[in-house]
Design an enzyme around this catalytic site. Sequence first.
Site, mmCIF file in Angstrom:
data_model
loop_
_atom_site.group_PDB
_atom_site.id
_atom_site.type_symbol
_atom_site.label_atom_id
_atom_site.label_comp_id
_atom_site.label_asym_id
_atom_site.label_seq_id
_atom_site.Cartn_x
_atom_site.Cartn_y
_atom_site.Cartn_z
ATOM 1 N N ARG A 97 13.180 23.993 2.509
ATOM 2 C CA ARG A 97 12.595 23.590 1.660
ATOM 3 C C ARG A 97 11.322 22.874 2.268
ATOM 4 N N SER A 98 11.447 22.106 3.051
ATOM 5 C CA SER A 98 10.596 21.326 3.926
ATOM 6 C C SER A 98 9.496 22.230 4.535
ATOM 7 N N GLU A 140 2.313 7.698 11.406
ATOM 8 C CA GLU A 140 2.229 7.472 12.765
ATOM 9 C C GLU A 140 3.383 6.706 13.124
ATOM 10 N N SER A 145 5.786 3.458 6.194
ATOM 11 C CA SER A 145 5.543 3.299 4.802
ATOM 12 C C SER A 145 4.115 2.705 4.415
ATOM 13 N N TRP A 169 6.632 12.572 13.385
ATOM 14 C CA TRP A 169 7.636 13.090 12.520
ATOM 15 C C TRP A 169 6.807 14.175 11.760
ATOM 16 N N THR A 171 6.484 17.458 10.226
ATOM 17 C CA THR A 171 7.187 18.712 9.769
ATOM 18 C C THR A 171 6.313 19.724 10.322
ATOM 19 N N ALA A 249 4.360 16.940 -3.251
ATOM 20 C CA ALA A 249 5.727 17.323 -2.621
ATOM 21 C C ALA A 249 6.603 16.340 -3.061
ATOM 22 N N GLY A 347 39.019 16.808 6.316
ATOM 23 C CA GLY A 347 38.650 16.954 7.591
ATOM 24 C C GLY A 347 37.677 18.228 7.728
ATOM 25 N N GLU A 370 8.657 11.166 2.498
ATOM 26 C CA GLU A 370 7.869 11.219 1.402
ATOM 27 C C GLU A 370 7.895 10.048 0.544
HETATM 28 P P1 TGC Z 1 -2.544 1.081 -2.582
HETATM 29 O O1 TGC Z 1 -3.672 0.078 -2.250
HETATM 30 O O2 TGC Z 1 -1.513 0.909 -3.529
HETATM 31 O O3 TGC Z 1 -3.440 2.562 -3.149
HETATM 32 C C1 TGC Z 1 -4.557 3.043 -2.286
HETATM 33 C C2 TGC Z 1 -5.405 3.890 -3.002
HETATM 34 O O4 TGC Z 1 -4.291 5.152 -3.574
HETATM 35 C C3 TGC Z 1 -4.098 5.161 -4.761
HETATM 36 N N1 TGC Z 1 -2.647 5.494 -4.854
HETATM 37 C C4 TGC Z 1 -2.468 6.893 -5.281
HETATM 38 N N2 TGC Z 1 -3.169 7.887 -5.311
HETATM 39 C C5 TGC Z 1 -2.587 8.958 -5.954
HETATM 40 N N3 TGC Z 1 -1.184 9.166 -5.840
HETATM 41 C C6 TGC Z 1 -0.451 8.051 -5.555
HETATM 42 N N4 TGC Z 1 0.944 8.138 -5.457
HETATM 43 C C7 TGC Z 1 -0.918 6.843 -5.135
HETATM 44 N N5 TGC Z 1 -0.471 5.604 -4.858
HETATM 45 C C8 TGC Z 1 -1.693 4.854 -4.654
HETATM 46 C C9 TGC Z 1 -4.414 3.724 -5.162
HETATM 47 O O5 TGC Z 1 -4.897 3.825 -6.755
HETATM 48 C C10 TGC Z 1 -5.632 3.374 -4.524
HETATM 49 O O6 TGC Z 1 -6.763 4.218 -4.830
HETATM 50 P P2 TGC Z 1 -8.287 3.361 -4.823
HETATM 51 O O7 TGC Z 1 -8.891 4.401 -5.489
HETATM 52 O O8 TGC Z 1 -7.958 2.014 -5.427
HETATM 53 O O9 TGC Z 1 -8.624 3.005 -3.536
HETATM 54 O O10 TGC Z 1 -2.134 1.472 -1.141
HETATM 55 P P3 TGC Z 1 -0.965 0.644 -0.193
HETATM 56 O O11 TGC Z 1 -1.784 0.577 1.187
HETATM 57 O O12 TGC Z 1 -0.803 -0.571 -0.886
HETATM 58 O O13 TGC Z 1 0.197 1.455 -0.231
HETATM 59 C C11 TGC Z 1 1.025 1.818 -1.463
HETATM 60 C C12 TGC Z 1 2.067 2.742 -1.085
HETATM 61 C C13 TGC Z 1 3.013 1.861 -0.210
HETATM 62 C C14 TGC Z 1 2.803 3.108 -2.255
HETATM 63 C C15 TGC Z 1 1.942 3.871 -0.407
HETATM 64 O O14 TGC Z 1 1.476 3.656 1.078
HETATM 65 C C16 TGC Z 1 3.044 4.843 0.264
HETATM 66 O O15 TGC Z 1 3.352 5.632 -0.808
HETATM 67 N N6 TGC Z 1 3.701 4.870 1.337
HETATM 68 C C17 TGC Z 1 4.779 5.594 1.548
HETATM 69 C C18 TGC Z 1 4.361 6.525 2.571
HETATM 70 C C19 TGC Z 1 4.748 8.070 2.455
HETATM 71 O O16 TGC Z 1 5.264 8.352 1.621
HETATM 72 N N7 TGC Z 1 4.611 8.745 3.546
HETATM 73 C C20 TGC Z 1 5.050 10.205 3.354
HETATM 74 C C21 TGC Z 1 4.520 10.838 4.414
HETATM 75 S S1 TGC Z 1 4.369 12.615 4.594
HETATM 76 C C22 TGC Z 1 5.811 13.035 4.714
HETATM 77 O O17 TGC Z 1 6.832 12.247 4.912
HETATM 78 C C23 TGC Z 1 6.091 14.657 4.429
HETATM 79 S S2 TGC Z 1 7.871 14.903 4.740
HETATM 80 C C24 TGC Z 1 7.798 16.455 4.785
HETATM 81 C C25 TGC Z 1 8.767 17.100 4.403
HETATM 82 O O18 TGC Z 1 8.725 17.579 2.851
HETATM 83 O O19 TGC Z 1 9.475 17.993 5.212
HETATM 84 P P1 FAD Z 2 9.372 2.521 8.133
HETATM 85 O O1 FAD Z 2 8.133 2.390 7.309
HETATM 86 O O2 FAD Z 2 9.502 1.605 9.440
HETATM 87 O O3 FAD Z 2 10.580 1.729 7.288
HETATM 88 C C1 FAD Z 2 11.743 1.358 7.984
HETATM 89 C C2 FAD Z 2 12.399 0.605 6.720
HETATM 90 O O4 FAD Z 2 11.801 -0.505 6.207
HETATM 91 C C3 FAD Z 2 12.925 1.550 5.671
HETATM 92 O O5 FAD Z 2 14.080 1.474 4.918
HETATM 93 C C4 FAD Z 2 11.777 1.054 4.511
HETATM 94 O O6 FAD Z 2 12.014 1.236 3.035
HETATM 95 C C5 FAD Z 2 11.737 -0.636 4.803
HETATM 96 N N1 FAD Z 2 10.393 -1.131 4.540
HETATM 97 C C6 FAD Z 2 9.253 -0.800 5.142
HETATM 98 N N2 FAD Z 2 8.325 -1.555 4.432
HETATM 99 C C7 FAD Z 2 8.980 -2.207 3.426
HETATM 100 C C8 FAD Z 2 8.583 -3.246 2.336
HETATM 101 N N3 FAD Z 2 7.295 -3.628 2.380
HETATM 102 N N4 FAD Z 2 9.560 -3.724 1.612
HETATM 103 C C9 FAD Z 2 10.957 -3.440 1.926
HETATM 104 N N5 FAD Z 2 11.082 -2.465 2.831
HETATM 105 C C10 FAD Z 2 10.343 -2.051 3.545
HETATM 106 N N6 FAD Z 2 5.292 12.127 7.697
HETATM 107 C C11 FAD Z 2 4.009 12.980 7.962
HETATM 108 O O7 FAD Z 2 2.889 12.564 7.632
HETATM 109 N N7 FAD Z 2 4.435 14.303 7.852
HETATM 110 C C12 FAD Z 2 5.327 15.022 7.759
HETATM 111 O O8 FAD Z 2 5.343 16.173 7.686
HETATM 112 C C13 FAD Z 2 6.707 14.323 8.012
HETATM 113 N N8 FAD Z 2 7.898 14.940 7.994
HETATM 114 C C14 FAD Z 2 9.021 14.146 8.358
HETATM 115 C C15 FAD Z 2 10.159 14.978 8.505
HETATM 116 C C16 FAD Z 2 11.180 13.977 8.918
HETATM 117 C C17 FAD Z 2 12.544 14.787 9.129
HETATM 118 C C18 FAD Z 2 11.279 12.610 9.035
HETATM 119 C C19 FAD Z 2 12.574 11.656 9.112
HETATM 120 C C20 FAD Z 2 10.009 12.170 8.575
HETATM 121 C C21 FAD Z 2 8.720 12.565 8.233
HETATM 122 N N9 FAD Z 2 7.506 12.188 8.076
HETATM 123 C C22 FAD Z 2 6.434 12.721 7.891
HETATM 124 C C23 FAD Z 2 7.721 10.478 8.117
HETATM 125 C C24 FAD Z 2 7.963 9.814 6.939
HETATM 126 O O9 FAD Z 2 7.350 9.867 5.920
HETATM 127 C C25 FAD Z 2 8.454 8.523 7.212
HETATM 128 O O10 FAD Z 2 9.668 8.410 8.357
HETATM 129 C C26 FAD Z 2 8.758 7.490 6.228
HETATM 130 O O11 FAD Z 2 7.511 7.347 5.367
HETATM 131 C C27 FAD Z 2 8.849 5.994 6.622
HETATM 132 O O12 FAD Z 2 8.238 5.598 7.618
HETATM 133 P P2 FAD Z 2 9.021 5.072 8.924
HETATM 134 O O13 FAD Z 2 9.955 6.155 9.534
HETATM 135 O O14 FAD Z 2 7.841 4.646 9.778
HETATM 136 O O15 FAD Z 2 9.829 3.741 8.565
#
Ligand code: TGC
Ligand code: FAD
Length: 391
Positions: A97-98, A140, A145, A169, A171, A249, A347, A370
């Site tokens: 699915r990823s 990075e 997060s 990380w 994918t 996603a 087991g 995500e």
């Molecule tokens: P914050 O100041 O709250 O927001 C910055 C700007 O972004 C807007 N915004 C959004 N817009 C669209 N969708 C959302 N879900 C949004 N959340 C916030 C917000 O309105 C603002 O807009 P503007 O116009 O005012 O500039 O930002 P923050 O720096 O405080 O961060 C908020 C937080 C923690 C929720 C965000 O950084 C976050 O979601 N962190 C988690 C990072 C994450 O999910 N990374 C995933 C990486 S990709 C991945 O994992 C792929 S896995 C691949 C697979 O499926 O295999």
């Molecule tokens: P951290 O951000 O260091 O978090 C570690 C712990 O601290 C977590 O439990 C978290 O919830 C907690 N934490 C952090 N901040 C706070 C807070 N303010 N308050 C309370 N708790 C907090 N990223 C991409 O961009 N593209 C991809 O394709 C992609 N694919 C991935 C595939 C896999 C298999 C994995 C494991 C990760 C992938 N990622 C990808 C990255 C993924 O999105 C990150 O691993 C994820 O967002 C968490 O970031 P981190 O690993 O740096 O953990």
Amino acid sequence: MARAPQLPLELFSIDGLLTEEERAIRDVVRSFVEENIKPNVADWFEAGTIPARELAKEFGALGVLGMHLEGYGCAGTNAVSYGLAAMELEAGDSGIRSLVSVQGSLAMFAIHEFGSEEQREEWLPGMAAGELIGCFGLTEADFGSNPGGMRTAAKPDGDDWVLNGSKMWITNGTVADVAVVWAQTDDGIRGFVVPTDTPGFSAREIHKKLSLRASVTAELVLEDVRLPASAVLPGVSGLKGPLACLNEARFGIAFGTLGAARDCLETAIDYSSNRVQFDRPIAGYQMTQQKLADMTLELGKGMLLALHLGRLKDEHKITPEQVSLGKLNNAREALNIARECRGILGGNGITLEYPVIRHMNNLESVYTYEGTNEMHTLVIGQALTGMPAFR
Ligand code: TGC
Ligand code: FAD
């Protein structure tokens, strides 16, 4: 008196909530997974490798790559159909699915939503067909997060951009033809469409994973990667760009995780119905039935939530907070279900002969990527109180 058993989601009459077309799409993807993924995926998982190129082409032919996008060779289905496809794919394996969701919901969506017409025409048809693979570089090593702190930077140089930094990380990283890379610029965070054969771009596969082993995960390194002005995604600047892609996603994950959970639960029901201890099938004991009933409730509630979100998305009414409700709940409950099923298999629950521990280990990644459980909790907390508690 024994009665004919029902499957967990049959108990909720879920099929009656779907259109004929949605059921047909789901059934096609389910058959594909039964025939092509389930017989092979334990071996891929054990070997820590997948035939990504072949699979991408097969998924292209199946029509699931960017399936909810319009035009450019994409199928243009509704959101519920896309969710149901994600669910069937993840019933095979979260890594499968990823592959599909990174391609369609992250890389293709970014280009479709924020790209120029030229970028869309250059990349999307090949990506929809699975001839070209995409990845999405946001995270990075020191900014997971908190992606807004990213250090990867793009500097203008004449008409060009020069990118330096690294992504962790990622994918599909080592198999990608194109990377959507997010970088700091003087105008805030911008997205760049980076052909992976550009000099200075390299990808290194991450090994020793105990989760998502049937998925490619990589580090991307960008060393003086020179790109033309046309490589920037013109349609967005700021963190809201990549976060908007994540909404797509995460929505798929709200459905997808239920596929893994369903596969675990159906395996546990079947196993416990046949496994005899103390002269009776263990499914005949009340403690086992309580576990099965509780898991069925969580699976069914998760499904109703996902479908509700899907209907909202199809009406263009879904909010990011609502996507967080689905990702948080369904990833968490799917992981809980997988762990409980693992125990029911005793087991046998620790071997790849059954899908359960594979799903369980995979769901640890899904719980984290995500947006972690905590990040989505804080998004919901902010929605409830108006107070951001991320910092
Ligand atoms: P914050 O100041 O709250 O927001 C910055 C700007 O972004 C807007 N915004 C959004 N817009 C669209 N969708 C959302 N879900 C949004 N959340 C916030 C917000 O309105 C603002 O807009 P503007 O116009 O005012 O500039 O930002 P923050 O720096 O405080 O961060 C908020 C937080 C923690 C929720 C965000 O950084 C976050 O979601 N962190 C988690 C990072 C994450 O999910 N990374 C995933 C990486 S990709 C991945 O994992 C792929 S896995 C691949 C697979 O499926 O295999
Ligand atoms: P951290 O951000 O260091 O978090 C570690 C712990 O601290 C977590 O439990 C978290 O919830 C907690 N934490 C952090 N901040 C706070 C807070 N303010 N308050 C309370 N708790 C907090 N990223 C991409 O961009 N593209 C991809 O394709 C992609 N694919 C991935 C595939 C896999 C298999 C994995 C494991 C990760 C992938 N990622 C990808 C990255 C993924 O999105 C990150 O691993 C994820 O967002 C968490 O970031 P981190 O690993 O740096 O953990």
